[in-house]
Design a protein around this motif. Structure first.
Motif, PDB file in Angstrom:
ATOM      1  N   ILE A 205      75.814 -15.320  41.224  1.00 38.27           N
ATOM      2  CA  ILE A 205      77.323 -14.093  41.526  1.00 38.27           C
ATOM      3  C   ILE A 205      78.351 -14.969  40.074  1.00 38.27           C
ATOM      4  N   ALA A 206      78.531 -16.209  39.732  1.00 33.67           N
ATOM      5  CA  ALA A 206      78.976 -16.745  39.746  1.00 33.67           C
ATOM      6  C   ALA A 206      78.356 -16.792  38.044  1.00 33.67           C
ATOM      7  N   ALA A 207      77.579 -16.599  38.142  1.00 36.91           N
ATOM      8  CA  ALA A 207      77.056 -16.852  36.557  1.00 36.91           C
ATOM      9  C   ALA A 207      77.189 -15.534  35.340  1.00 36.91           C
ATOM     10  N   GLY A 208      77.627 -14.839  36.561  1.00 36.31           N
ATOM     11  CA  GLY A 208      77.523 -13.309  35.662  1.00 36.31           C
ATOM     12  C   GLY A 208      76.624 -12.665  36.184  1.00 36.31           C
ATOM     13  N   ALA A 209      75.446 -13.292  37.401  1.00 34.26           N
ATOM     14  CA  ALA A 209      74.744 -11.996  37.885  1.00 34.26           C
ATOM     15  C   ALA A 209      75.512 -10.232  37.977  1.00 34.26           C
ATOM     16  N   ASP A 210      74.223  -8.851  38.072  1.00 36.40           N
ATOM     17  CA  ASP A 210      74.982  -8.319  38.747  1.00 36.40           C
ATOM     18  C   ASP A 210      75.095  -7.681  40.328  1.00 36.40           C
ATOM     19  N   GLY A 211      74.124  -8.734  41.022  1.00 36.96           N
ATOM     20  CA  GLY A 211      74.247  -8.704  42.300  1.00 36.96           C
ATOM     21  C   GLY A 211      72.944  -9.289  42.916  1.00 36.96           C
ATOM     22  N   ILE A 212      73.087  -9.450  43.889  1.00 40.96           N
ATOM     23  CA  ILE A 212      71.222 -10.294  44.637  1.00 40.96           C
ATOM     24  C   ILE A 212      71.067  -9.586  45.694  1.00 40.96           C
ATOM     25  N   VAL A 213      69.951 -10.058  46.298  1.00 35.17           N
ATOM     26  CA  VAL A 213      68.725  -9.497  46.661  1.00 35.17           C
ATOM     27  C   VAL A 213      68.518 -10.111  47.663  1.00 35.17           C
ATOM     28  N   VAL A 214      68.025  -9.889  49.134  1.00 31.45           N
ATOM     29  CA  VAL A 214      68.380 -11.460  49.762  1.00 31.45           C
ATOM     30  C   VAL A 214      67.442 -10.481  51.525  1.00 31.45           C
ATOM     31  N   GLU A 215      67.016 -11.537  51.745  1.00 27.09           N
ATOM     32  CA  GLU A 215      65.682 -11.660  52.475  1.00 27.09           C
ATOM     33  C   GLU A 215      66.571 -11.596  53.847  1.00 27.09           C
ATOM     34  N   PRO A 233      71.532 -11.224  60.316  1.00 34.62           N
ATOM     35  CA  PRO A 233      72.401 -10.492  59.857  1.00 34.62           C
ATOM     36  C   PRO A 233      73.824 -11.049  59.932  1.00 34.62           C
ATOM     37  N   VAL A 234      74.056 -11.432  60.833  1.00 30.28           N
ATOM     38  CA  VAL A 234      75.581 -12.452  60.916  1.00 30.28           C
ATOM     39  C   VAL A 234      75.309 -13.617  59.348  1.00 30.28           C
ATOM     40  N   VAL A 235      75.006 -14.013  59.409  1.00 32.07           N
ATOM     41  CA  VAL A 235      74.607 -15.501  58.487  1.00 32.07           C
ATOM     42  C   VAL A 235      74.763 -13.999  57.301  1.00 32.07           C
ATOM     43  N   PHE A 236      74.114 -13.222  56.441  1.00 36.01           N
ATOM     44  CA  PHE A 236      74.108 -13.034  55.445  1.00 36.01           C
ATOM     45  C   PHE A 236      75.767 -12.163  55.060  1.00 36.01           C
ATOM     46  N   GLN A 237      76.537 -11.287  56.154  1.00 43.13           N
ATOM     47  CA  GLN A 237      77.735 -11.199  57.082  1.00 43.13           C
ATOM     48  C   GLN A 237      78.727 -12.066  56.283  1.00 43.13           C
ATOM     49  N   GLU A 238      77.940 -13.451  56.553  1.00 40.15           N
ATOM     50  CA  GLU A 238      79.317 -14.209  55.660  1.00 40.15           C
ATOM     51  C   GLU A 238      78.655 -14.556  54.363  1.00 40.15           C
ATOM     52  N   ILE A 239      77.890 -14.192  53.822  1.00 45.07           N
ATOM     53  CA  ILE A 239      77.038 -14.506  52.133  1.00 45.07           C
ATOM     54  C   ILE A 239      78.036 -13.614  51.024  1.00 45.07           C
ATOM     55  N   ILE A 240      77.938 -12.198  52.150  1.00 45.71           N
ATOM     56  CA  ILE A 240      78.284 -10.902  50.843  1.00 45.71           C
ATOM     57  C   ILE A 240      80.030 -11.298  51.266  1.00 45.71           C
ATOM     58  N   SER A 241      80.829 -11.841  52.287  1.00 48.76           N
ATOM     59  CA  SER A 241      82.156 -11.475  51.689  1.00 48.76           C
ATOM     60  C   SER A 241      82.469 -12.571  50.220  1.00 48.76           C
ATOM     61  N   LYS A 242      81.607 -14.120  51.191  1.00 47.05           N
ATOM     62  CA  LYS A 242      81.772 -15.279  49.900  1.00 47.05           C
ATOM     63  C   LYS A 242      81.185 -14.387  48.152  1.00 47.05           C
ATOM     64  N   VAL A 243      79.820 -13.729  48.489  1.00 46.62           N
ATOM     65  CA  VAL A 243      79.464 -12.664  47.376  1.00 46.62           C
ATOM     66  C   VAL A 243      80.683 -11.954  46.920  1.00 46.62           C
ATOM     67  N   ASN A 244      81.409 -11.393  47.434  1.00 44.73           N
ATOM     68  CA  ASN A 244      82.045 -10.335  46.975  1.00 44.73           C
ATOM     69  C   ASN A 244      83.194 -10.653  46.464  1.00 44.73           C
ATOM     70  N   ALA A 245      84.077 -11.984  47.323  1.00 39.66           N
ATOM     71  CA  ALA A 245      85.759 -12.905  46.539  1.00 39.66           C
ATOM     72  C   ALA A 245      84.781 -12.910  45.072  1.00 39.66           C
ATOM     73  N   ILE A 246      83.531 -14.190  45.243  1.00 39.81           N
ATOM     74  CA  ILE A 246      83.134 -14.608  43.745  1.00 39.81           C
ATOM     75  C   ILE A 246      83.150 -13.311  43.009  1.00 39.81           C
ATOM     76  N   TYR A 247      82.441 -12.251  42.933  1.00 34.51           N
ATOM     77  CA  TYR A 247      82.110 -11.737  41.684  1.00 34.51           C
ATOM     78  C   TYR A 247      83.287 -10.896  40.917  1.00 34.51           C
ATOM     79  N   LYS A 248      84.524 -10.705  42.337  1.00 36.91           N
ATOM     80  CA  LYS A 248      86.042 -10.808  41.849  1.00 36.91           C
ATOM     81  C   LYS A 248      86.403 -11.404  40.900  1.00 36.91           C
ATOM     82  N   LEU A 249      86.252 -13.104  40.830  1.00 37.50           N
ATOM     83  CA  LEU A 249      87.356 -13.477  40.501  1.00 37.50           C
ATOM     84  C   LEU A 249      86.563 -13.384  39.481  1.00 37.50           C
ATOM     85  N   ARG A 250      84.925 -13.459  39.438  1.00 41.23           N
ATOM     86  CA  ARG A 250      84.112 -13.527  38.106  1.00 41.23           C
ATOM     87  C   ARG A 250      84.634 -12.601  37.014  1.00 41.23           C
ATOM     88  N   HIS A 251      84.930 -11.094  37.486  1.00 43.58           N
ATOM     89  CA  HIS A 251      85.237 -10.517  37.067  1.00 43.58           C
ATOM     90  C   HIS A 251      86.586 -10.675  36.279  1.00 43.58           C
TER      91      HIS A 251
END
Ligand code: PEP
Ligand code: MN
Length: 351
Positions: A205-215, A233-251
């Motif tokens: 996401i930091a590199a500029g990808a449009d999204g992620i697909v996670v198992e 799902p608990v770990v995933f929730q944590e990842i989503i919040s950071k991914v959203n924050a990084i995406y915002k910063l990146r854009h």
């Protein structure tokens, strides 16, 4: 079934986040995950009925037997279903259930399959082959139709063998920036181990990808395939919040650099803005509810003015300037919800 297009999905989901188990194993398993993932706001579920496996004796997927479970969860949870297609004859069975088709790494060069997908209207996720070049990947996408494809970088085989595969961010960036293709990252298959999944997701996401697909699996240790790389799902929730924050910063600030390493002279067209008028009756939390709608659709506000009113019809009114064109899908979707929250919702001006 709602008709969705690739660009429609990409406009609404910023970043695009797809999650679900490696494979559907049972009705109970996919229902459980559909509930947990939709509860956390996931709109697209990976629902793999067939699994192309290296080992013939390993779990091969539930196949068409699982189709009825997909129909059930689609109806109950209102989610979009993404399914890997391994045989063009399966396509007709997925009509009306699968919203997004998907080609796995091993089938990236299965040209008869790609040609069949070229005749289908649905968006297609095209994973990069294990040793495919960017040119081969793009040529495969052409068979399907470039306007329907979302590329997925899932790691390639290189001399580096510290993890299952090597995430080729260089390749992903070339596909995205030189060829204007949307690219998502699959950190799960790249890593092959759950503890590394977050970091590869953040890097993508930091590199500029449009999204992620996670198992994601509610009991990874019991998973019938790829147990070592699935996360809860608990770990995933944590990842989503950071991914959203990084995406915002990146854009936050997009600038281009020319071949001499200097900022490009090409200026971006001015950001369209829409001025809204909203009127409400007074209640605790009404402004917070309104602002949440804008933030849910990732809409930036450049102005907010409130006024108590002299009329009897409502208590407060707001003028809100949104950084979006009035006909942009994110704003039209937000307006639908605002019309339910407010007594008056008007577009005053667009600039
Ligand atoms: C998958 O996404 O389920 C999968 C099998 O991955 P890949 O095709 O990238 O190996
Ligand atoms: Mn898998």
């Amino acid at each position: 079934m709602r008709t969705i297009t690739r660009d429609g999905i990409l406009k609404q989901a910023r970043p695009l986040i797809i999650a679900g188990p490696c494979a559907i194993e049972s009705r109970a398993q996919i229902r459980h995950l559909a509930k947990e993932l939709t509860d956390m706001g996931i709109k697209i579920l990976r629902c793999q009925l067939w699994k192309p496996r290296t080992d013939r004796d390993s779990f091969q997927g539930v196949g068409l037997a699982g189709l009825k479970w997909l129909k059930e969860i689609k109806k109950e949870f209102g989610i979009l279903i993404a399914t890997e297609i391994v045989d063009k004859d399966h396509l007709k069975h997925l009509n009306g259930t699968t919203d997004i088709l998907w080609v796995g790494a091993r089938n990236m060069q299965n040209y008869e399959l790609l040609k069949a997908l070229g005749k289908d209207k649905r968006p297609v996720i095209l994973k990069r082959g294990l040793i495919a070049t960017i040119d081969e990947w793009l040529k495969a996408a052409k068979y399907i139709g470039l306007g329907k494809v979302i590329l997925c970088e899932r790691g390639i085989r290189t001399g580096a063998d510290a993890m299952r595969f090597t995430l080729d961010l260089n390749g992903a960036l070339v596909a995205k920036y030189d060829h204007s293709m949307p690219v998502i990252i699959d950190p799960s298959h790249t890593a092959g181990r759950s503890d590394m999944v977050p970091y590869l997701a953040y890097a993508g996401i930091a590199a500029g990808a449009d999204g992620i697909v996670v198992e994601v699996h509610h009991e990874p240790h019991k998973a019938l395939c790829d147990a070592s790389q699935q996360i809860t799902p608990v770990v995933f929730q944590e990842i989503i919040s950071k991914v959203n924050a990084i995406y915002k910063l990146r854009h936050q600030k997009e600038f281009t650099i020319n071949h001499f390493g200097a900022p490009s002279k090409k200026t971006k067209s001015a950001q369209p803005k829409t001025l809204l008028f909203l009127a409400v009756t007074n209640r605790v939390g009404i402004l917070k509810d309104i602002l949440t709608v804008f933030s849910d659709f990732d809409l930036n506000l450049s102005k907010l003015e409130s006024q108590s009113t002299k009329t009897k019809e409502w208590d407060y009114s707001f003028e809100i300037e949104v950084e979006s064109a009035s006909n942009e899908s994110r704003l039209t979707a937000a307006l639908k919800i605002l019309r339910k929250l407010c007594l008056v919702t008007k577009i005053l001006k667009e600039s």
